[in-house]
Design an enzyme around this catalytic site. Structure first.
Site, PDB file in Angstrom:
ATOM      1  N   TYR A 155       0.968  -1.261   0.128  1.00 52.97           N
ATOM      2  CA  TYR A 155      -0.016  -0.127  -0.069  1.00 52.97           C
ATOM      3  C   TYR A 155       0.736   1.200  -0.214  1.00 52.97           C
ATOM      4  CZ  TYR A 155       0.229  -0.326   5.296  1.00 52.97           C
ATOM      5  OH  TYR A 155       0.394  -0.305   6.537  1.00 52.97           O
ATOM      6  N   GLY A 197       3.802  -8.829   1.332  1.00 51.22           N
ATOM      7  CA  GLY A 197       2.108  -9.050   1.638  1.00 51.22           C
ATOM      8  C   GLY A 197       1.924  -9.667   3.272  1.00 51.22           C
ATOM      9  N   PRO A 198       0.996 -10.341   3.353  1.00 46.99           N
ATOM     10  CA  PRO A 198       0.701 -10.914   4.828  1.00 46.99           C
ATOM     11  C   PRO A 198       1.865 -11.925   5.310  1.00 46.99           C
ATOM     12  CG  PRO A 198      -0.821 -11.595   3.418  1.00 46.99           C
ATOM     13  CD  PRO A 198       0.015 -10.754   2.512  1.00 46.99           C
ATOM     14  N   ARG A 207      -2.100  -5.487  16.231  1.00 46.21           N
ATOM     15  CA  ARG A 207      -2.420  -4.249  15.776  1.00 46.21           C
ATOM     16  C   ARG A 207      -3.375  -4.070  14.687  1.00 46.21           C
ATOM     17  NH1 ARG A 207       2.544  -4.480  17.988  1.00 46.21           N
ATOM     18  NH2 ARG A 207       2.874  -2.867  19.559  1.00 46.21           N
TER      19      ARG A 207
HETATM   20  C1  HXC Z   1      -6.221   5.424  18.041  1.00 43.68           C
HETATM   21  C2  HXC Z   1      -3.950   5.208  19.230  1.00 43.68           C
HETATM   22  C3  HXC Z   1      -3.941   3.539  19.251  1.00 43.68           C
HETATM   23  C4  HXC Z   1      -5.106   3.093  18.561  1.00 43.68           C
HETATM   24  C5  HXC Z   1      -2.223   4.298  20.215  1.00 43.68           C
HETATM   25  N1  HXC Z   1      -2.793   5.542  19.890  1.00 43.68           N
HETATM   26  N2  HXC Z   1      -2.793   3.164  19.752  1.00 43.68           N
HETATM   27  N3  HXC Z   1      -5.132   5.947  18.489  1.00 43.68           N
HETATM   28  N4  HXC Z   1      -5.981   3.898  18.110  1.00 43.68           N
HETATM   29  N5  HXC Z   1      -5.242   1.773  18.713  1.00 43.68           N
HETATM   30  C6  HXC Z   1      -2.495   7.091  20.039  1.00 43.68           C
HETATM   31  C7  HXC Z   1      -2.010   7.171  21.555  1.00 43.68           C
HETATM   32  O1  HXC Z   1      -3.429   7.546  22.278  1.00 43.68           O
HETATM   33  C8  HXC Z   1      -1.212   8.399  21.466  1.00 43.68           C
HETATM   34  O2  HXC Z   1      -1.933   9.829  20.931  1.00 43.68           O
HETATM   35  C9  HXC Z   1      -0.251   8.211  20.225  1.00 43.68           C
HETATM   36  O3  HXC Z   1      -1.187   7.332  19.369  1.00 43.68           O
HETATM   37  C10 HXC Z   1       0.939   7.795  20.453  1.00 43.68           C
HETATM   38  O4  HXC Z   1       0.786   6.368  21.315  1.00 43.68           O
HETATM   39  P1  HXC Z   1       1.638   5.559  22.430  1.00 43.68           P
HETATM   40  O5  HXC Z   1       1.092   4.628  23.015  1.00 43.68           O
HETATM   41  O6  HXC Z   1       2.039   6.952  23.396  1.00 43.68           O
HETATM   42  O7  HXC Z   1       3.018   5.499  21.408  1.00 43.68           O
HETATM   43  P2  HXC Z   1       4.109   4.857  21.557  1.00 43.68           P
HETATM   44  O8  HXC Z   1       4.529   4.334  22.755  1.00 43.68           O
HETATM   45  O9  HXC Z   1       5.306   5.277  20.808  1.00 43.68           O
HETATM   46  O10 HXC Z   1       3.702   3.395  20.897  1.00 43.68           O
HETATM   47  C11 HXC Z   1       3.845   3.524  19.424  1.00 43.68           C
HETATM   48  C12 HXC Z   1       2.511   2.570  18.552  1.00 43.68           C
HETATM   49  C13 HXC Z   1       2.664   1.108  19.517  1.00 43.68           C
HETATM   50  C14 HXC Z   1       2.740   2.531  17.299  1.00 43.68           C
HETATM   51  C15 HXC Z   1       1.242   3.449  19.258  1.00 43.68           C
HETATM   52  O11 HXC Z   1       1.627   0.253  18.860  1.00 43.68           O
HETATM   53  C16 HXC Z   1       3.923   0.530  19.121  1.00 43.68           C
HETATM   54  O12 HXC Z   1       4.969   0.545  19.750  1.00 43.68           O
HETATM   55  N6  HXC Z   1       4.001  -0.057  17.732  1.00 43.68           N
HETATM   56  C17 HXC Z   1       5.383  -0.632  17.551  1.00 43.68           C
HETATM   57  C18 HXC Z   1       5.350  -1.792  16.868  1.00 43.68           C
HETATM   58  C19 HXC Z   1       4.433  -1.908  15.471  1.00 43.68           C
HETATM   59  O13 HXC Z   1       3.340  -1.101  15.536  1.00 43.68           O
HETATM   60  N7  HXC Z   1       4.371  -3.178  14.785  1.00 43.68           N
HETATM   61  C20 HXC Z   1       3.592  -3.271  13.617  1.00 43.68           C
HETATM   62  C21 HXC Z   1       3.919  -2.919  12.452  1.00 43.68           C
HETATM   63  S1  HXC Z   1       3.029  -3.756  11.472  1.00 43.68           S
HETATM   64  P3  HXC Z   1      -2.345  10.670  22.082  1.00 43.68           P
HETATM   65  O14 HXC Z   1      -2.997  11.702  21.332  1.00 43.68           O
HETATM   66  O15 HXC Z   1      -3.504  10.175  23.168  1.00 43.68           O
HETATM   67  O16 HXC Z   1      -0.975  11.195  22.889  1.00 43.68           O
HETATM   68  C22 HXC Z   1       3.111  -3.000   9.941  1.00 43.68           C
HETATM   69  C23 HXC Z   1       2.447  -3.854   8.726  1.00 43.68           C
HETATM   70  C24 HXC Z   1       2.129  -3.313   7.524  1.00 43.68           C
HETATM   71  O17 HXC Z   1       3.546  -1.826   9.844  1.00 43.68           O
HETATM   72  C25 HXC Z   1       1.315  -4.116   6.480  1.00 43.68           C
HETATM   73  C26 HXC Z   1       0.772  -5.439   6.980  1.00 43.68           C
HETATM   74  C27 HXC Z   1       0.135  -6.306   5.872  1.00 43.68           C
HETATM   75  P1  NAP Z   2       6.891  -5.929  14.843  1.00 42.10           P
HETATM   76  O1  NAP Z   2       7.509  -7.350  15.104  1.00 42.10           O
HETATM   77  O2  NAP Z   2       6.179  -5.228  15.328  1.00 42.10           O
HETATM   78  O3  NAP Z   2       8.427  -5.215  14.227  1.00 42.10           O
HETATM   79  C1  NAP Z   2       8.236  -3.702  14.353  1.00 42.10           C
HETATM   80  C2  NAP Z   2       9.733  -3.397  14.840  1.00 42.10           C
HETATM   81  O4  NAP Z   2       9.938  -2.022  15.226  1.00 42.10           O
HETATM   82  C3  NAP Z   2       9.698  -3.917  16.691  1.00 42.10           C
HETATM   83  O5  NAP Z   2      10.875  -4.724  16.754  1.00 42.10           O
HETATM   84  C4  NAP Z   2       9.768  -2.599  17.389  1.00 42.10           C
HETATM   85  O6  NAP Z   2      10.746  -2.841  18.459  1.00 42.10           O
HETATM   86  C5  NAP Z   2      10.503  -1.590  16.343  1.00 42.10           C
HETATM   87  N1  NAP Z   2      10.171  -0.348  16.510  1.00 42.10           N
HETATM   88  C6  NAP Z   2       8.766   0.254  16.870  1.00 42.10           C
HETATM   89  N2  NAP Z   2       9.063   1.699  16.811  1.00 42.10           N
HETATM   90  C7  NAP Z   2      10.188   1.887  17.059  1.00 42.10           C
HETATM   91  C8  NAP Z   2      11.095   3.027  17.392  1.00 42.10           C
HETATM   92  N3  NAP Z   2      10.460   4.160  17.671  1.00 42.10           N
HETATM   93  N4  NAP Z   2      12.473   2.895  17.153  1.00 42.10           N
HETATM   94  C9  NAP Z   2      13.114   1.906  16.961  1.00 42.10           C
HETATM   95  N5  NAP Z   2      12.223   0.689  16.747  1.00 42.10           N
HETATM   96  C10 NAP Z   2      11.113   0.545  16.785  1.00 42.10           C
HETATM   97  O7  NAP Z   2       6.179  -6.150  13.301  1.00 42.10           O
HETATM   98  P2  NAP Z   2       6.782  -6.858  11.939  1.00 42.10           P
HETATM   99  O8  NAP Z   2       5.395  -7.387  11.257  1.00 42.10           O
HETATM  100  O9  NAP Z   2       7.867  -7.738  12.143  1.00 42.10           O
HETATM  101  O10 NAP Z   2       6.969  -5.887  11.077  1.00 42.10           O
HETATM  102  C11 NAP Z   2       8.440  -5.154  10.472  1.00 42.10           C
HETATM  103  C12 NAP Z   2       8.426  -4.648   9.344  1.00 42.10           C
HETATM  104  O11 NAP Z   2       7.821  -5.477   8.319  1.00 42.10           O
HETATM  105  C13 NAP Z   2       7.578  -3.406   9.334  1.00 42.10           C
HETATM  106  O12 NAP Z   2       8.441  -2.277   8.447  1.00 42.10           O
HETATM  107  C14 NAP Z   2       6.274  -3.465   8.780  1.00 42.10           C
HETATM  108  O13 NAP Z   2       5.796  -2.344   8.012  1.00 42.10           O
HETATM  109  C15 NAP Z   2       6.768  -4.550   7.617  1.00 42.10           C
HETATM  110  N6  NAP Z   2       5.838  -5.200   7.138  1.00 42.10           N
HETATM  111  C16 NAP Z   2       5.068  -6.142   7.603  1.00 42.10           C
HETATM  112  C17 NAP Z   2       4.099  -7.007   7.156  1.00 42.10           C
HETATM  113  C18 NAP Z   2       3.426  -8.280   7.900  1.00 42.10           C
HETATM  114  O14 NAP Z   2       2.614  -8.877   7.522  1.00 42.10           O
HETATM  115  N7  NAP Z   2       3.915  -8.721   9.149  1.00 42.10           N
HETATM  116  C19 NAP Z   2       3.584  -6.781   5.858  1.00 42.10           C
HETATM  117  C20 NAP Z   2       4.184  -5.790   5.357  1.00 42.10           C
HETATM  118  C21 NAP Z   2       5.044  -4.999   5.965  1.00 42.10           C
HETATM  119  P3  NAP Z   2      10.444  -2.269  20.047  1.00 42.10           P
HETATM  120  O15 NAP Z   2       9.076  -2.332  20.289  1.00 42.10           O
HETATM  121  O16 NAP Z   2      11.120  -3.013  20.792  1.00 42.10           O
HETATM  122  O17 NAP Z   2      10.944  -0.751  19.829  1.00 42.10           O
END
Ligand code: HXC
Ligand code: NAP
Length: 291
Positions: A155, A197-198, A207
């Site tokens: 995307y 992809g997935p 999430r």
């Molecule tokens: C709405 C939300 C929310 C939710 C958090 N927020 N979760 N809003 N719905 N579900 C809001 C909070 O209220 C806050 O806003 C702001 O977002 C920041 O949240 P924090 O928890 O303070 O941030 P932080 O601790 O930095 O955590 C970041 C995060 C968290 C993104 C919210 O989920 C995280 O740490 N993620 C890292 C790993 C991750 O996301 N992995 C997935 C990647 S998968 P306010 O206004 O209240 O301050 C991917 C796949 C792509 O990319 C394609 C797949 C097919």
């Molecule tokens: P994941 O395990 O949640 O990986 C995300 C990583 O990013 C975590 O290890 C997290 O570690 C780190 N991270 C998040 N915020 C960070 C920050 N501020 N600074 C440094 N590190 C940070 O998810 P994943 O599925 O393996 O995703 C890996 C990559 O693949 C991502 O770029 C995602 O967009 C991509 N992707 C995944 C899929 C899928 O199907 N899984 C599909 C398309 C693309 P900490 O929380 O310890 O910081």
């Protein structure tokens, strides 16, 4: 078999690689394979304890060297400190894998400004921070044969509802990949991207498919090949792209999604749903009407 390991032994020997977000999910899977292929790998994220645990586990499994370094990629000073720590330990760094990401599903109108910024900051600003710090270092030291590999998504170019901050940020990362592939080729830096992809991981699935959504939206059904990806398939592609075998590959984004995004795009792809037996009737109707 598609889960077999692809490259020859020692294919990455002598390479020092930094994987952001390397403590979990796909970053961990790619790190493991890089270690098996002889690279030294530094894994970075915000959670040092998790990184230390992963590093120990992967060193035990592979016999390689894995360095855990805490770094929040949103902060340029932390990225510079991370690079310094890697250089102090490894002497040199050859590959940057921008894999760290943040994401969650939400109707965009429900997002606070800070929620939107948080995703942009991790994905786009984080990839920019690492790329700029590593690029400046490589250029200043006249180091050649270096690589930046960015993990994007399909995307990045189609966009996607309900993950708008992520789509916006990943599109930026793809634009940066293609732009710097040209601008910094003269410094011997290659840029490529992978659009997976997935590939089920806990981080993404918790999430993007929370609770019942996991069963309701079986992502395998959206894929023409009718399955999700295996982590080793992605690791094989990443290892190839960072290796010297890919020396002429620059500015490319490689999709590895079993055909998922194209299935959503092709105007008549939904005709998949027509049973085989119905095609005789449809053909007759078309022939009759077009006489
Ligand atoms: C709405 C939300 C929310 C939710 C958090 N927020 N979760 N809003 N719905 N579900 C809001 C909070 O209220 C806050 O806003 C702001 O977002 C920041 O949240 P924090 O928890 O303070 O941030 P932080 O601790 O930095 O955590 C970041 C995060 C968290 C993104 C919210 O989920 C995280 O740490 N993620 C890292 C790993 C991750 O996301 N992995 C997935 C990647 S998968 P306010 O206004 O209240 O301050 C991917 C796949 C792509 O990319 C394609 C797949 C097919
Ligand atoms: P994941 O395990 O949640 O990986 C995300 C990583 O990013 C975590 O290890 C997290 O570690 C780190 N991270 C998040 N915020 C960070 C920050 N501020 N600074 C440094 N590190 C940070 O998810 P994943 O599925 O393996 O995703 C890996 C990559 O693949 C991502 O770029 C995602 O967009 C991509 N992707 C995944 C899929 C899928 O199907 N899984 C599909 C398309 C693309 P900490 O929380 O310890 O910081």
């Amino acid at each position: 078999m598609y889960t077999d390991k692809m490259l020859r032994d020692d294919a990455l020997k002598g390479k020092n690689i930094v994987v952001t977000g390397g403590g979990s999910g796909l970053g961990k899977a790619m790190t493991k394979y890089f270690l098996e292929l002889g690279a030294r790998v530094a894994i970075t994220s915000r959670d040092l304890e998790k990184l230390q645990h992963t590093a120990r586990e992967l060193e035990d499994e592979t016999g390689g060297t894995c360095l855990p370094v805490a770094c929040d990629v949103r902060h340029y000073d932390q990225v510079e400190a991370m690079l310094k720590q890697v250089l102090d330990n490894f002497g040199q760094v050859d590959v940057l894998l921008n894999n760290a990401a943040g994401n969650f599903i939400s109707p965009t109108e429900r997002l606070s400004a800070n929620a939107f910024d948080t995703i942009i900051d991790i994905v786009l600003k984080g990839s920019k921070n690492c790329t700029l710090a590593f690029g400046k270092h490589w250029i200043a030291g006249k180091q050649q044969n270096t690589v930046v590999l960015n993990i994007v998504t399909t995307y990045s170019w189609t966009g996607s509802a309900y993950v708008v901050p992520s789509a916006t940020a990943k599109a930026g990362v793809l634009a940066m990949t293609r732009s710097l592939a040209v601008e910094w080729a003269k410094y011997g830096i290659r840029f490529n991207a992978i659009a997976p992809g997935p590939f089920p991981t806990k981080g993404a699935w918790d999430r993007l498919l929370p609770g019942e959504l996991k069963e309701k939206f079986d992502l395998a059904r959206k894929v023409p090949l009718k399955r999700v990806g295996e982590h080793q398939e992605l690791a094989n592609l990443a290892a190839y792209l960072v290796s010297d075998f890919a020396a002429y590959l620059n500015g490319e984004v490689i999709t590895i999604d079993g055909g998922e995004w194209l299935k959503g795009a092709g105007q008549f792809n939904l005709l998949d749903q027509i049973p085989e037996a119905m095609w005789d009737m449809l053909e007759n109707t078309i022939r009759k009407n077009s006489r």
